[in-house]
Design a protein around this motif. Structure first.
Motif, mmCIF file in Angstrom:
data_model
loop_
_atom_site.group_PDB
_atom_site.id
_atom_site.type_symbol
_atom_site.label_atom_id
_atom_site.label_comp_id
_atom_site.label_asym_id
_atom_site.label_seq_id
_atom_site.Cartn_x
_atom_site.Cartn_y
_atom_site.Cartn_z
ATOM 1 N N ARG A 9 -6.006 -7.114 -1.856
ATOM 2 C CA ARG A 9 -5.321 -6.785 -0.601
ATOM 3 C C ARG A 9 -5.675 -7.797 0.490
ATOM 4 N N ASP A 42 7.454 4.228 -5.707
ATOM 5 C CA ASP A 42 6.771 3.944 -6.968
ATOM 6 C C ASP A 42 6.995 2.492 -7.393
ATOM 7 N N CYS A 64 -0.226 -6.219 -4.219
ATOM 8 C CA CYS A 64 -1.396 -5.356 -4.211
ATOM 9 C C CYS A 64 -0.908 -3.936 -3.957
ATOM 10 N N PRO A 65 -1.110 -3.023 -4.911
ATOM 11 C CA PRO A 65 -0.642 -1.650 -4.758
ATOM 12 C C PRO A 65 -1.661 -0.739 -4.074
ATOM 13 N N HIS A 66 -2.790 -1.301 -3.674
ATOM 14 C CA HIS A 66 -3.912 -0.500 -3.179
ATOM 15 C C HIS A 66 -3.796 -0.184 -1.694
ATOM 16 N N GLY A 67 -4.491 0.864 -1.299
ATOM 17 C CA GLY A 67 -4.593 1.224 0.104
ATOM 18 C C GLY A 67 -5.681 0.410 0.783
ATOM 19 N N ASP A 78 -9.370 1.037 -0.456
ATOM 20 C CA ASP A 78 -9.624 1.078 -1.897
ATOM 21 C C ASP A 78 -10.653 0.051 -2.371
ATOM 22 N N SER A 107 0.814 -1.215 0.000
ATOM 23 C CA SER A 107 0.000 0.000 0.000
ATOM 24 C C SER A 107 0.850 1.268 0.000
ATOM 25 N N CYS A 167 -10.366 -3.172 -3.103
ATOM 26 C CA CYS A 167 -9.921 -4.168 -4.074
ATOM 27 C C CYS A 167 -10.146 -5.571 -3.499
ATOM 28 N N ALA A 222 0.144 3.148 -3.155
ATOM 29 C CA ALA A 222 -1.064 3.987 -3.135
ATOM 30 C C ALA A 222 -0.860 5.228 -2.273
ATOM 31 N N ARG A 223 -0.058 5.098 -1.244
ATOM 32 C CA ARG A 223 0.185 6.215 -0.321
ATOM 33 C C ARG A 223 1.233 7.195 -0.852
#
Length: 178
Positions: free
Chosen positions: A100, A61, A89-92, A95, A53, A97, A56-57
């Motif tokens: 996560r 990158d 999982c790049p999400h917060g 999010d 995460s 998804c 996302a934050r």
């Protein structure tokens, strides 16, 4: 196929509540690289499912994350092993998804990639979210005491959780059985 799935932060490398934001901050836990290489050399396919995460934050990158994973692959290769699929999982956390953890989306991605069922596949993590994701898809949840594992041990745990000191101890057990 003998498949094992690993969480990353706290299992393979040291974790930080401030996030692992750079290649310099990505520091393997002693014995973890050798453990992955030993598993690989013993015929195990080693995959990784990691919440990231921090992307996302805005803390780091995708290129930085890829550099960390390239370094991980390089270190394992230097020990004569091979690391399989790495999914992240790049999400917060808010999010919504399905990838996560504790949601099992990344585990489904790994299963689809390898064309295998997840029943009984060991998923090694250090947090309640890892254990919940494993249970959601009928994986065998494995808790290591590294990373957040000590904190997780202080919480009520579902039945059937296997507990090991670290990833090296997991590899010892699985390579002993071969």
């Amino acid at each position: 196929m003998k498949l094992i799935i690993l969480d990353r932060d706290g299992v393979i490398n040291h974790d930080s509540d401030a996030y692992i934001k750079s290649l310099d901050e990505w520091i393997p836990i002693p014995g973890s690289i050798d453990a992955i290489a030993r598993l690989s050399k013993a015929g195990w396919t080693v995959a990784v499912a990691t919440n990231q995460s921090g992307i996302a934050r805005g803390y780091y990158d995708l290129a930085t994350l890829e550099a960390m994973h390239a370094r991980l692959r390089q270190l394992v290769a230097e020990q004569g092993g091979e690391l399989g699929l790495i999914v992240h999982c790049p999400h917060g956390p808010d999010d919504g998804c399905d990838c996560r953890k504790p949601r099992p989306g990344m585990l489904h991605q790994i299963a689809a990639h390898y064309g295998v069922a997840l029943h009984g596949v060991w998923f090694v993590g250090d947090s309640s979210g890892d254990l919940e994701a494993a249970l959601a898809v009928d994986c065998q949840p494995v808790l290591v005491k590294t990373g957040k594992g000590g904190r997780t041990l202080g919480k009520p745990l579902p039945d059937g959780i296997l507990i090991f000191d670290d990833l090296a101890a997991v590899a010892d057990q699985l390579t002993l059985e071969d």
